[in-house]
Enzyme design. Structure first.
Site, PDB file in Angstrom:
ATOM      1  N   THR A  23       0.872  -1.181   0.000  1.00  0.00           N
ATOM      2  CA  THR A  23       0.000   0.000   0.000  1.00  0.00           C
ATOM      3  C   THR A  23       0.907   1.228   0.000  1.00  0.00           C
ATOM      4  O   THR A  23       2.110   1.123   0.234  1.00  0.00           O
ATOM      5  CB  THR A  23      -0.885   0.061   1.263  1.00  0.00           C
ATOM      6  N   VAL A  60       8.058  -2.102   6.501  1.00  0.00           N
ATOM      7  CA  VAL A  60       7.778  -0.668   6.625  1.00  0.00           C
ATOM      8  C   VAL A  60       8.346   0.074   5.427  1.00  0.00           C
ATOM      9  O   VAL A  60       9.545  -0.002   5.136  1.00  0.00           O
ATOM     10  CB  VAL A  60       8.394  -0.123   7.934  1.00  0.00           C
ATOM     11  N   LYS A  61       7.460   0.807   4.733  1.00  0.00           N
ATOM     12  CA  LYS A  61       7.902   1.598   3.575  1.00  0.00           C
ATOM     13  C   LYS A  61       8.381   2.962   4.058  1.00  0.00           C
ATOM     14  O   LYS A  61       7.663   3.665   4.779  1.00  0.00           O
ATOM     15  CB  LYS A  61       6.751   1.752   2.588  1.00  0.00           C
ATOM     16  N   VAL A  62       9.584   3.308   3.630  1.00  0.00           N
ATOM     17  CA  VAL A  62      10.205   4.573   4.046  1.00  0.00           C
ATOM     18  C   VAL A  62      10.633   5.330   2.787  1.00  0.00           C
ATOM     19  O   VAL A  62      11.422   4.792   1.989  1.00  0.00           O
ATOM     20  CB  VAL A  62      11.440   4.303   4.938  1.00  0.00           C
TER      21      VAL A  62
END
Ligand code: E4P
EC number: 4.1.2.-
Length: 220
Positions: A27, A84-86
């Protein structure tokens, strides 16, 4: 290879998880905002839609490294093995390093160049997501960017994977895979286009018609 869906549509994930060998669901904030379901509700729903299998990805919203780490821990409190998207900014790179030290897996996102992607990988990101279509839309070459990034990771950061993102056509996705990238995330319409085509429907209709003409039925 790993095939992901890039969506917050829980019903579609359930439907397509039955058909495709899905590795999980990615997402981004815009995708989640469009569905208007907050992450603490959405992520468990997506997990259930995947039958408890596969990896989920959600993005931090903070813009400082410390804030991103806090966001990451909040997201991991919802789904323990979430990636975790960073965003790969200067602060994002610092956050990726801090999260790596804590054993939290990350994906470096908003990647528009091979150099930016390489930095995310060297900082410790497990995945790096170059935006193929958005690079093209800026007058660049998205596939070439993916190909260069894949080569750089193979040579200098083999522990990280390219997870190519931002697709408008199946052709773009295939070209990334042919360039050697190990994983892709597709929006629903592009995933559906992988197997749907008027030519396929026409071929099946012809088989049925021939069978009907010969045997007066369409069953075996
Ligand atoms: C992935 O990390 C991105 O969030 C996503 O694939 C972007 O896709 P878009 O360019 O179609 O919005």
């Amino acid at each position: 290879m790993e095939l992901y869906l890039d969506t917050s549509d829980v019903v579609a994930v359930k439907t397509l998880a039955r058909i495709f060998p899905l590795a999980g669901v990615t997402t981004n904030p815009s995708i989640v905002a469009a569905g208007k379901t907050p992450l603490e509700v959405l992520l468990p729903q997506l997990q259930e839609a995947m039958g408890g299998q596969g990896r989920l990805f959600a993005q931090v919203m903070a813009t400082t490294a410390e804030g991103m780490v806090e966001d990451a821990l909040k997201l991991r409190a919802i789904i323990t093995d979430l990636v975790v998207k960073v965003p790969v900014t200067a602060e994002g790179l610092a956050a990726i390093k801090m999260l790596k030290a804590r054993g939290v897996p990350t994906l470096g996102t908003a990647v528009y160049s091979a150099a930016q992607g390489l930095m995310a990988a060297l900082a410790g990101a497990e995945y790096v997501a170059p935006y193929v279509n958005r690079v093209d839309a800026q007058g660049g070459d998205g596939i070439q960017t993916v190909a260069e990034l894949q080569q750089l990771l193979t040579l200098h950061a083999p522990q990280s994977k390219v997870l190519a993102a931002s697709f408008k056509t199946p052709r773009q996705a295939l070209d990334c895979l042919l360039a050697g990238c190990e994983s892709i995330t597709l929006p629903l319409d592009v995933a559906q286009q992988l197997i749907a085509s008027p030519a396929v429907d026409a071929a099946i209709a012809k088989f049925e018609q021939d069978w009907q003409n010969a045997f007066g039925r369409t069953s075996i």
